[in-house]
Structure formats: structure tokens, C-alpha cells
Design a protein around this motif. Structure first.
Motif, PDB file in Angstrom:
ATOM      1  N   ASP A 497       0.837  -1.198   0.000  1.00  0.00           N
ATOM      2  CA  ASP A 497       0.000   0.000   0.000  1.00  0.00           C
ATOM      3  C   ASP A 497       0.873   1.250   0.000  1.00  0.00           C
ATOM      4  O   ASP A 497       1.812   1.363   0.795  1.00  0.00           O
ATOM      5  N   GLN A 498       0.552   2.161  -0.881  1.00  0.00           N
ATOM      6  CA  GLN A 498       1.297   3.412  -0.998  1.00  0.00           C
ATOM      7  C   GLN A 498       0.540   4.519  -0.280  1.00  0.00           C
ATOM      8  O   GLN A 498      -0.673   4.661  -0.443  1.00  0.00           O
ATOM      9  N   SER A 499       1.248   5.295   0.531  1.00  0.00           N
ATOM     10  CA  SER A 499       0.574   6.361   1.263  1.00  0.00           C
ATOM     11  C   SER A 499       1.567   7.454   1.622  1.00  0.00           C
ATOM     12  O   SER A 499       2.788   7.302   1.446  1.00  0.00           O
ATOM     13  N   MET A 500       1.022   8.545   2.143  1.00  0.00           N
ATOM     14  CA  MET A 500       1.832   9.658   2.613  1.00  0.00           C
ATOM     15  C   MET A 500       2.043   9.501   4.114  1.00  0.00           C
ATOM     16  O   MET A 500       1.113   9.172   4.847  1.00  0.00           O
ATOM     17  N   ARG A 501       3.275   9.749   4.546  1.00  0.00           N
ATOM     18  CA  ARG A 501       3.577   9.690   5.970  1.00  0.00           C
ATOM     19  C   ARG A 501       4.403  10.907   6.375  1.00  0.00           C
ATOM     20  O   ARG A 501       5.222  11.395   5.596  1.00  0.00           O
ATOM     21  N   ARG A 502       4.174  11.354   7.598  1.00  0.00           N
ATOM     22  CA  ARG A 502       4.946  12.471   8.125  1.00  0.00           C
ATOM     23  C   ARG A 502       6.295  11.972   8.602  1.00  0.00           C
ATOM     24  O   ARG A 502       6.400  10.981   9.331  1.00  0.00           O
ATOM     25  N   THR A 503       7.369  12.672   8.222  1.00  0.00           N
ATOM     26  CA  THR A 503       8.712  12.311   8.670  1.00  0.00           C
ATOM     27  C   THR A 503       9.251  13.302   9.689  1.00  0.00           C
ATOM     28  O   THR A 503      10.188  13.007  10.403  1.00  0.00           O
ATOM     29  N   ALA A 504       8.700  14.485   9.731  1.00  0.00           N
ATOM     30  CA  ALA A 504       9.088  15.504  10.716  1.00  0.00           C
ATOM     31  C   ALA A 504       7.879  16.381  10.935  1.00  0.00           C
ATOM     32  O   ALA A 504       6.795  16.136  10.392  1.00  0.00           O
ATOM     33  N   ALA A 505       8.052  17.430  11.713  1.00  0.00           N
ATOM     34  CA  ALA A 505       6.912  18.286  12.061  1.00  0.00           C
ATOM     35  C   ALA A 505       6.164  18.777  10.838  1.00  0.00           C
ATOM     36  O   ALA A 505       4.933  18.857  10.846  1.00  0.00           O
ATOM     37  N   ASN A 507       7.321  17.847   7.412  1.00  0.00           N
ATOM     38  CA  ASN A 507       7.777  17.133   6.224  1.00  0.00           C
ATOM     39  C   ASN A 507       7.006  15.837   6.056  1.00  0.00           C
ATOM     40  O   ASN A 507       6.693  15.154   7.032  1.00  0.00           O
ATOM     41  N   ARG A 508       6.735  15.521   4.800  1.00  0.00           N
ATOM     42  CA  ARG A 508       6.033  14.283   4.498  1.00  0.00           C
ATOM     43  C   ARG A 508       6.731  13.581   3.341  1.00  0.00           C
ATOM     44  O   ARG A 508       7.426  14.204   2.540  1.00  0.00           O
ATOM     45  N   THR A 509       6.525  12.286   3.254  1.00  0.00           N
ATOM     46  CA  THR A 509       7.105  11.516   2.172  1.00  0.00           C
ATOM     47  C   THR A 509       6.135  10.412   1.781  1.00  0.00           C
ATOM     48  O   THR A 509       5.180  10.112   2.515  1.00  0.00           O
ATOM     49  N   ILE A 510       6.353   9.807   0.615  1.00  0.00           N
ATOM     50  CA  ILE A 510       5.534   8.692   0.145  1.00  0.00           C
ATOM     51  C   ILE A 510       6.221   7.397   0.546  1.00  0.00           C
ATOM     52  O   ILE A 510       7.426   7.208   0.302  1.00  0.00           O
ATOM     53  N   VAL A 511       5.480   6.510   1.182  1.00  0.00           N
ATOM     54  CA  VAL A 511       6.029   5.230   1.626  1.00  0.00           C
ATOM     55  C   VAL A 511       5.170   4.099   1.081  1.00  0.00           C
ATOM     56  O   VAL A 511       3.992   4.276   0.765  1.00  0.00           O
ATOM     57  N   VAL A 512       5.789   2.933   0.971  1.00  0.00           N
ATOM     58  CA  VAL A 512       5.083   1.713   0.575  1.00  0.00           C
ATOM     59  C   VAL A 512       5.183   0.722   1.729  1.00  0.00           C
ATOM     60  O   VAL A 512       6.280   0.388   2.178  1.00  0.00           O
ATOM     61  N   SER A 513       4.025   0.278   2.213  1.00  0.00           N
ATOM     62  CA  SER A 513       3.975  -0.718   3.288  1.00  0.00           C
ATOM     63  C   SER A 513       3.716  -2.088   2.675  1.00  0.00           C
ATOM     64  O   SER A 513       2.710  -2.285   1.991  1.00  0.00           O
ATOM     65  N   LEU A 539       1.893   8.104 -12.653  1.00  0.00           N
ATOM     66  CA  LEU A 539       2.431   8.485 -11.353  1.00  0.00           C
ATOM     67  C   LEU A 539       1.789   9.769 -10.830  1.00  0.00           C
ATOM     68  O   LEU A 539       1.491   9.892  -9.642  1.00  0.00           O
ATOM     69  N   ALA A 540       1.574  10.723 -11.723  1.00  0.00           N
ATOM     70  CA  ALA A 540       0.975  11.992 -11.308  1.00  0.00           C
ATOM     71  C   ALA A 540      -0.454  11.828 -10.840  1.00  0.00           C
ATOM     72  O   ALA A 540      -0.954  12.639 -10.052  1.00  0.00           O
ATOM     73  N   LEU A 541      -1.134  10.780 -11.298  1.00  0.00           N
ATOM     74  CA  LEU A 541      -2.515  10.539 -10.893  1.00  0.00           C
ATOM     75  C   LEU A 541      -2.625   9.580  -9.710  1.00  0.00           C
ATOM     76  O   LEU A 541      -3.577   9.675  -8.933  1.00  0.00           O
ATOM     77  N   PHE A 542      -1.670   8.657  -9.567  1.00  0.00           N
ATOM     78  CA  PHE A 542      -1.807   7.607  -8.563  1.00  0.00           C
ATOM     79  C   PHE A 542      -1.028   7.883  -7.278  1.00  0.00           C
ATOM     80  O   PHE A 542      -1.421   7.419  -6.213  1.00  0.00           O
ATOM     81  N   GLU A 543       0.069   8.584  -7.368  1.00  0.00           N
ATOM     82  CA  GLU A 543       0.814   8.894  -6.152  1.00  0.00           C
ATOM     83  C   GLU A 543       0.112   9.984  -5.346  1.00  0.00           C
ATOM     84  O   GLU A 543      -0.518  10.876  -5.926  1.00  0.00           O
ATOM     85  N   PRO A 544       0.236   9.958  -4.021  1.00  0.00           N
ATOM     86  CA  PRO A 544      -0.220  11.117  -3.241  1.00  0.00           C
ATOM     87  C   PRO A 544       0.609  12.350  -3.601  1.00  0.00           C
ATOM     88  O   PRO A 544       1.822  12.243  -3.832  1.00  0.00           O
ATOM     89  N   THR A 567      -5.181  12.851  -5.991  1.00  0.00           N
ATOM     90  CA  THR A 567      -4.857  11.443  -6.243  1.00  0.00           C
ATOM     91  C   THR A 567      -6.108  10.649  -6.632  1.00  0.00           C
ATOM     92  O   THR A 567      -7.050  10.507  -5.849  1.00  0.00           O
ATOM     93  N   LEU A 568      -6.094  10.125  -7.839  1.00  0.00           N
ATOM     94  CA  LEU A 568      -7.299   9.568  -8.448  1.00  0.00           C
ATOM     95  C   LEU A 568      -7.880   8.372  -7.685  1.00  0.00           C
ATOM     96  O   LEU A 568      -9.088   8.333  -7.421  1.00  0.00           O
ATOM     97  N   PRO A 569      -7.089   7.371  -7.303  1.00  0.00           N
ATOM     98  CA  PRO A 569      -7.694   6.249  -6.568  1.00  0.00           C
ATOM     99  C   PRO A 569      -8.341   6.682  -5.251  1.00  0.00           C
ATOM    100  O   PRO A 569      -9.344   6.097  -4.834  1.00  0.00           O
ATOM    101  N   LEU A 570      -7.780   7.698  -4.603  1.00  0.00           N
ATOM    102  CA  LEU A 570      -8.359   8.154  -3.343  1.00  0.00           C
ATOM    103  C   LEU A 570      -9.696   8.834  -3.565  1.00  0.00           C
ATOM    104  O   LEU A 570     -10.648   8.603  -2.815  1.00  0.00           O
ATOM    105  N   THR A 571      -9.797   9.694  -4.561  1.00  0.00           N
ATOM    106  CA  THR A 571     -11.078  10.359  -4.817  1.00  0.00           C
ATOM    107  C   THR A 571     -12.112   9.377  -5.356  1.00  0.00           C
ATOM    108  O   THR A 571     -13.312   9.553  -5.135  1.00  0.00           O
ATOM    109  N   MET A 572     -11.665   8.341  -6.039  1.00  0.00           N
ATOM    110  CA  MET A 572     -12.588   7.348  -6.594  1.00  0.00           C
ATOM    111  C   MET A 572     -12.986   6.294  -5.579  1.00  0.00           C
ATOM    112  O   MET A 572     -13.935   5.538  -5.811  1.00  0.00           O
TER     113      MET A 572
END
Length: 855
Positions: A497-505, A507-513, A539-544, A567-572
Motif C-alpha cells: 500500500d502506498q501512502s503519505m507519511r509524516r517524517t518531521a513536524a 515534512n512528508r514523504t511517500i512510503v510503501v507498506s 504516477l501523477a494521478l496515482f501517487e499522493p 490522487t485519483l484512486p483516493l477520490t474514486m
């Protein structure tokens, strides 16, 4: 009425036309700002054969066999010069002119490319040298091969395509219909190109194929033209029409270029990414009246990370050429590197970036439709935006401010003509470079080398239960050229699963679990491999999206040009895990490429599209009578999109305005009434003017109260909630009201909800549901016993895609609530569940809210 005779062009002999009387009179009659302009500009035109007449490049020689070719000028057909004050050509006049030009010139071929929402014919004029026009199918085939380098085996084959091909340039006018001048200008551009024979024009004709779209919104051209003619000589002259200039979308017709909801968007997307694959797309717009006279690229920050650096450089090159040419012609107030950015995906000129093409936007300062406007130095001094502190301050990106004065439609037209020539001359002179770069950008996306742990594909697993959402999403992807396959036999893959995660106060990054274990992917699933020419589009449509936290000099949030996340899958509401590896070799996989949405609908047992009417089954129980509030004072885009969603799902409704509400209790006619969002909640420091929420009178609100008390269901979206809460003293308050953007800001982003799935309005929804927030609301209750909470914003990790500043101000606040009143109920959405027709994941909230109504 023929005001002047059309020019005759001798067969087989192109005489340099110089500047004909109509063109010269049109160019020199209206100086944009100073007396010196007239002589300076006209001398420049005469001495260089005119930047404008150089544009006179892409049409000439008719198709009938005769010794004399008659090229009709716009004036000879319309009875006035395009751009003249207080004149306007409607769609019938525009298409009639192009039909005459098509008949008269063998440099011009007009094609029907679709029909509009209200049934008008959409056209595109192909303009090139006669020999190119005769071989359009040949050049279309070359473009298709350049767009997909897998079809080109050797470098020698590539080089031959580059030698043989032409730069395909699209110029599109007036998608926003009140920005009307370009739709008038294109007739003059077409005439100039059809009748000129100077060397520059002939070079453009030989080396380019221009696809000229007079307007992607024919309905809007007529709405504006009819209103403008009706309002001439009245206090409403020059004002916008009191209705949406697109039946559903209004100004948002240029916000549909990845979702493809509208007929017009679908038609042009097919033309672009299924047929012609243009190297350059130029979208002509107008902006407000009191700022710069003309914005041209380069664009402002931030750039989207999925746009190739080469494309950004090519955009800048064309923009600077435009700026130099317009400035050389004597115009002042030319702005670059300001306001408009390349972050957001869904516009006419941004979608090309994700198809390896160059997208150009210009924005000319508006007149009052086709009526001149007067702009004072004081007004200019007060006008500023990001990248331009004041329209009176000279800076590197704005070196020659306009001093103010009278601004004519004709001034807009001349700048647009010059800019068109800038694009076409570069496209002709650097033809081989544009074609080769286009090819190489696509080839770079085909690299089979992926970083360790990086996704190689996205999966749409079978059996998700939201079949209509799956069909729509895959159909939309395929329409814009993305390759999607059905698995006809199971495979074994490592996914996550691909999602956005906070790395600092902040900052955010995309991670795959992922547990990194192979699992069987069942047949009937769909897969989107990233090893394809439009990888960046996927990528522009599927990544957060992770929008950078940008701050102004005063510490407030710097507002993006449009939205921050989409992000298209999230809105759909569709699960799309990433694929990290597949056990089966390519030759052992059994796949079928999806050709259209109907392929998916057939797989899922859904009724098929057979025409324009949506095949989606009505989700509303029989007998429920629905009203959608439509203000009569002006067009409301949220109301238009609400109608679009209801029409797409074949839900019957009636529109009712404030007169109906003010006159009587509507309970006798309706069981449920929907109030679309009338006003977003801009930050208190925003430069967006805060307007009245609506024109429903106190009596109208009293009648709505009677409606609810008598058993009606009132459904309120986002901005319509505030006035209702105040009028009826409902036990809710907007927790975000009054906050500055330094404390809280969320401009068009996807947020996570915590949903009470036991509530009938949340039936079929997931406990974690994504909702679209665009400067929206978050409620707190002032009496818990009277408010039934259906959904809250999540307690942590609220942001799913986009930009959220001040998460603590919104987490765990109410996003969807129900309040009982008499025999009925009020359902209040703090967000927009139908935002731009894109948020299919939250549509069921709407249907469930309506279905609790009692007939």
C-alpha cells in the motif's frame, strides 16, 4: 453583408501579400497606451512584414480547380473586423466562416471532432501546406509512432520519422467563454495564414501542422454572445451572463482534463492522445482587468515533480520568445514567472506535460467582454499577485509596466496574434528538435530499470464491490492514452500500500507498506504497468501529492494556482496497491489490453454505453422527489457539478430557485432538497472577495424550516451550511472560521475521515473514507444531544494528498452531521462530496442522504 472584397490569390503563384487594407487597419487603429505606439508598431509591422502578418501563415490556395482562389476575409463574412469594439461573432458565424475557408483554401481542412454538451458541433481547423493537408493521415501515423517509441526499432528509423514529420501545434481559444477575444481572433489568424505567401509563412506551412480549435466550449460562446448583444447599451453591458457558460461546469470546464467527465473534454482528449499526439499545445486565456497586460511563461513555482525538466525548459523558451515579440511590438505590461504554476494536473495546458508534450498558457488582461475598459494608475498600483508585487513596479520578470488608460479588445487580439506567431515560428524553425525531444521523452518512460523497492505497476484487484467506480476510473485512464490490462489468468506478486507519511513536524514523504510476501492476484483484476510512454501521467494521478509548505513574506500561506492534491484512486474510493514484483515472466502472463470503459463494464456485468446517455442505474428509491437549489443571480459551479452527478447517475430532480423557496413551503413538491455549496471558506486574509452566500430571503429560510418540520430532508454541501446554521441557530459551529492561513490552510486536498458505518447515511462506506476538502469547514457541536455525528476528520494522519497546515485545528472535528428537526432532518456536509464530479468515493453519502427521505 460584404464590407470589403475578398482577396484573389493566383493559382500556383504566391505573391507576398504585405499587409492588406483590412489587416493594416485592424492592427494600427487602437494604440494600447500611448500615442507613440501607433507609428512605432505600424513601422515595425511594415519593415518586418509585421509580426502579425507573419502569423498570416498557415492557410492559402483553395480546393476547387480554377485559375483564381478566393480567400474570404473575416470582415467580408462578418461585416466587421474581429476584435472591433462592441462586436461579437457567435458560434454559427464562427463555424460558417471556417466552412467558407475550408472550401476556399487548400491550406485548410476543417473537421468535426465531436458535439458539445448542448449539441453544438465542435470543430478543428487543420492548417498546413497543401501537400501536408493532402497527407494528413500520413503525418498522423508518424506522430503515433513518435509517441510510442516501442514502435520504432532502430535509430535510423527514428531519424527518418524526424526527417519526415511535422511539428504538430494545437492552438485553442476561449475555453472560458467570457474570455471571448481569442474566439474572435482565431478567424483573423486563420485568414492571415490562409492568404499570406511571405517566406516565413511558407516555412511555417511546410514544417508544421496547426490544429486550430476556435473554442472547446461552443455552448459558452453562444451564451456569452447572446447575453452580450442583449445587454449592449444597458447597465449590464460588459458584465458576465447570469448563468454558467458551460451547462455543468462553468469556469471548471478547464478543470476536467484528467477526469474527463464532460463531452467536450472527452472529444479533445481523443483528438490529442488517440489521434494526433501534438508536440505543442497552446491554450489562450484572459485574466482580470487591473493587473499585467499579458502573462506568458515561464511559470511560477512549484513545478510538479512528474514534469520532465526538458519540458519546463521548452515552455520557458517559447514563453520568452512570446514576451520578446510582444514587447518588440510596443506593448507594455508583459509578465513572466508569476501566479500560474505547473503543479496541478487537470488543465488544458497541464495535461500535455504528462503526455511528453509542451503546454503553453497565456493570460491577457480582459476588457469588459467586447467593450473597452478604463484602468487607472491607482487600480494598477493596488493590483498584485505572487511574482508581481504591483502592476506599477518594474522588476526583472515585469520590466515595463503599463501606465493605465483605455484597454480595447483589439489590444488583446493583437497580443494573441503575435504570441501565436511566436509559437508557430519556433515550431517551424526547430521542427526536428521538437520531434526528437518528444520521442526521447516517451522513450525515457520506457526504461525497464526501476530502483530497488520501487513500484513497477499499480493493481486494481478484482472484487472490490465498487464496480461503477472501477469502470469509470479505468475508462478515464484509457481515454487519455494510459495502458491498462485485464489479468485473464492469476499471477503471483509482491504488492503493498502506498501512502503519505509524516517524517518531521512539517515534512512528508511517500512510503510503501508491504510484508514482501508473494500473494496470488486473481484473474479479473486489472494492472497498469509503469513501463509505458505515459508513465509520468500514471504516477501523477496515482501517487499522493505532497505540496510544499510555501509562505508569503507576511507569514501567511502562499495560495496555489488551483488545488494541491487530486490522487485519483483516493477520490474514486478504489484500492490500487503498488506491485513490487511479479513471479511470472512476461511471456507467461495472460493479459488483455482494455480498449474502452465498455470492456470493463462488460467484465463486471454492468450495462454498456450505447450513446451519450449514461447507463448507470439510478441509486435512489422510487418515489422520492428531489429538488436542487439553483440561484438565479449567477452561475454556481458547485450547483452545476451537482446536476452533472445526478444526471450521470440518472437521478431525476427539479431545479428550484430562491423565488420558489421564498414564495411557499416546498414540501408539497419535494421530499429532499439539496443546497450545493454557494461559498467556500477563504482564509480571512485571502484576496478572494467574500460574497454573499445566496439570495434566499428570511421568508425563504422560514419556508425551508417548514419543509423540514413537515418531514422533508435538507442536504447541505460545504459553503451552504454556514448561513443555515446562523439562520436557524443550529447546534454547530465552524471551528475554522476566522483562522488566518498562517494557522490553518488546506486548499484542495484529500483528507481522511473516520466514519460511523452503523449510520444509515454511511451504509456501504468504509470506516476510513477519503473526502475532498477545498477551503471547506470542520464543525464542533454546541449541544451533543442534538447532533448525530456520521463522520469526523481523522484523529491523526489526516492528510492523504495535497497540503494541510494546522492539522491540530481539524483533526477529530465533525465532517458530516445529521440534525433532526420536527418530522424531518438536516444533513450537513462540511466538505463537498461531489467536488467537480471527481469524488466518486463519497457519492454514496449523497445517495444515502437522499434515500432516508420519506415520500
Amino acid at each position: 453583408m460584404h464590407v470589403s472584397e475578398p482577396r484573389a490569390v493566383a493559382t500556383g503563384s504566391y505573391q507576398a501579400p504585405g499587409i492588406n487594407q483590412d489587416s493594416f487597419r485592424s492592427v494600427c487603429k487602437s494604440p494600447p497606451g500611448s500615442g507613440r505606439y501607433r507609428s512605432r508598431f505600424c513601422n515595425l509591422l511594415l519593415s518586418t512584414i509585421s509580426l502579425v502578418v507573419l502569423i498570416s501563415a498557415v492557410y492559402a490556395q483553395p480546393k476547387r480547380e480554377s485559375t483564381t482562389r478566393i480567400i474570404p476575409s473575416p470582415r467580408s463574412v462578418l461585416g466587421f473586423n474581429p476584435g472591433d469594439d462592441r462586436t461579437i461573432a457567435d458560434w454559427k458565424q464562427i463555424t460558417d466562416y471556417f466552412a467558407r475557408l475550408d472550401k476556399a483554401s487548400d491550406r485548410v481542412a476543417v473537421q468535426t471532432i465531436g458535439t458539445s454538451t448542448l449539441g453544438r458541433t465542435m470543430i478543428a481547423a487543420f492548417i498546413s501546406a497543401p501537400e501536408n493537408i493532402r497527407s494528413l493521415e500520413k503525418y498522423k501515423a508518424i506522430q503515433a509512432r513518435l509517441a510510442d517509441p516501442r514502435n520504432v526499432v532502430t535509430n535510423a528509423e527514428r531519424d527518418q520519422l524526424v526527417r519526415d514529420g511535422k511539428t504538430v501545434v494545437v492552438i485553442s481559444c476561449s475555453i472560458h467563454s467570457t474570455e471571448i477575444v481569442a474566439s474572435q481572433m482565431e478567424m483573423q489568424l486563420a485568414y492571415n495564414l490562409a492568404s499570406a505567401s511571405d517566406p516565413d509563412t511558407l516555412s511555417i506551412l511546410r514544417n508544421t501542422i496547426l490544429i486550430l480549435i476556435p473554442s472547446p466550449n461552443p455552448d459558452g460562446v453562444d451564451i456569452v454572445a447572446n447575453w452580450y448583444r442583449k445587454s449592449l447599451g444597458t447597465p449590464n453591458e460588459g458584465r458576465e451572463p447570469p448563468e454558467l457558460y458551460h451547462h455543468y461546469a462553468g469556469h471548471d470546464d478547464n478543470r476536467d482534463w484528467f477526469m474527463l467527465d464532460l463531452k467536450e473534454t472527452k472529444a479533445i482528449t481523443h483528438l490529442f492522445w488517440k489521434e494526433w499526439f501534438p508536440e505543442i499545445v497552446y491554450d489562450i486565456h484572459q485574466q482580470g482587468s487591473n493587473g499585467s497586460r499579458f502573462f506568458v511563461p515561464p511559470f511560477y513555482d512549484p513545478p510538479n515533480p512528474h514534469i520532465a525538466p526538458l519540458l519546463l525548459r521548452e515552455v520557458g523558451l517559447i514563453g520568452h520568445k512570446m514576451a520578446a515579440d510582444v514587447t518588440a511590438a510596443g506593448f507594455k505590461g508583459i509578465l513572466t514567472n508569476a501566479l500560474y504554476d505547473t503543479w496541478w494536473h487537470g488543465g488544458f495546458r497541464t495535461a500535455p506535460y504528462f503526455h511528453n508534450s509542451i503546454g503553453i498558457l497565456t493570460e491577457a488582461s480582459s476588457a469588459r467582454i467586447m467593450t473597452p475598459s478604463s484602468v487607472t494608475r491607482e487600480q494598477l498600483g493596488r493590483s498584485g499577485t505572487r511574482g508581481m508585487r504591483s502592476a506599477m513596479e518594474a522588476t526583472t520578470n515585469f520590466p515595463d509596466p503599463w501606465p493605465g488608460g483605455t484597454w480595447h479588445p483589439h489590444d488583446i487580439m493583437q497580443m494573441e496574434l503575435i504570441a501565436c506567431h511566436s509559437v508557430l515560428s519556433l515550431a517551424a524553425n526547430y521542427r526536428a528538435d521538437y520531434l526528437r525531444n518528444f520521442f526521447e521523452l516517451g522513450k525515457a518512460n520506457l526504461s525497464g530499470a526501476f530502483a530497488a523497492g520501487a513500484p513497477i505497476a499499480y493493481l486494481i484487484p478484482a472484487g472490490q464491490g465498487r464496480d461503477e467506480n472501477v469502470a469509470k476510473m479505468i475508462g478515464t485512464l484509457v481515454e487519455q492514452g494510459v495502458e491498462v490490462y485485464r489479468l485473464d489468468r492469476e499471477v503471483h506478486a509482491v504488492s503493498g500500500d502506498q501512502s503519505m507519511r509524516r517524517t518531521a513536524a512539517s515534512n512528508r514523504t511517500i512510503v510503501v507498506s508491504s510484508d514482501r510476501k508473494e500473494k496470488e492476484v486473481p484473474a479479473g483484476s486489472y494492472i497498469i504497468f509503469l513501463n509505458q510512454p505515459y508513465r509520468q501521467n500514471v504516477l501523477a494521478l496515482f501517487e499522493p501529492q505532497i505540496y510544499p509548505d510555501r509562505t508569503t513574506a507576511t507569514g501567511e500561506a502562499e495560495r496555489p494556482y488551483d488545488v494541491a492534491g487530486w490522487t485519483l484512486p483516493l477520490t474514486m474510493g478504489v484500492a490500487t496497491p503498488v506491485v513490487l514484483s511479479i513471479r511470472e515472466a512476461k511471456n507467461d502472463r495472460k493479459l488483455t489490453m482494455i480498449k474502452s470503459e465498455n470492456d470493463v463494464r462488460r467484465d463486471l456485468g454492468l450495462p454498456l454505453w450505447t450513446g451519450d446517455k449514461s447507463p448507470i442505474a439510478n441509486p435512489i428509491k422510487p418515489g422520492i422527489r428531489i429538488g436542487i437549489y439553483q440561484s438565479s443571480r449567477a452561475g454556481n459551479m458547485d450547483e452545476g457539478w451537482t446536476r452533472y452527478v445526478f444526471d450521470t447517475f440518472n437521478v431525476p430532480y427539479q431545479s428550484l430557485n430562491e423565488t420558489a423557496l421564498n414564495d411557499a413551503n416546498p414540501r408539497g413538491k419535494f421530499d429532499a432538497i439539496v443546497l450545493p455549496s454557494e461559498q467556500a471558506r477563504p482564509p480571512i486574509d485571502s484576496d478572494v472577495p467574500i460574497t454573499e452566500t445566496g439570495r434566499i430571503s428570511d421568508q425563504g429560510y422560514a419556508n425551508l424550516a417548514h419543509f423540514v418540520n413537515d418531514g422533508g430532508t435538507l442536504v447541505c454541501f460545504d459553503g451552504s451550511c454556514g448561513q443555515l446554521i446562523r439562520q436557524w441557530k443550529l447546534p454547530l459551529r465552524n471551528a475554522l472560521e476566522g483562522l488566518r492561513s498562517s494557522d490553518f490552510y488546506c486548499p484542495g486536498s484529500i483528507l481522511r475521515l473516520d466514519v460511523d458505518t452503523t449510520n444509515q447515511i454511511a451504509r456501504t462506506m468504509s470506516k476510513d473514507t477519503d473526502a475532498y476538502f477545498i477551503n471547506s469547514s470542520a464543525f464542533e457541536t454546541t449541544d451533543r444531544d442534538k447532533v448525530h455525528v456520521i463522520a469526523r476528520y481523522a484523529k491523526d494522519e489526516v492528510l492523504r494528498s495535497g497540503w494541510l497546515r494546522g492539522e491540530d485545528k481539524i483533526k477529530d472535528k465533525i465532517a458530516l452531521a445529521e440534525i433532526a428537526m420536527g418530522k424531518g432532518r438536516i444533513i450537513l456536509f462540511a466538505f463537498r462530496p461531489q467536488h467537480r464530479g471527481q469524488t466518486w468515493g463519497t457519492f454514496p453519502f449523497i445517495w444515502n442522504a437522499v434515500n432516508v427521505s420519506r415520500p
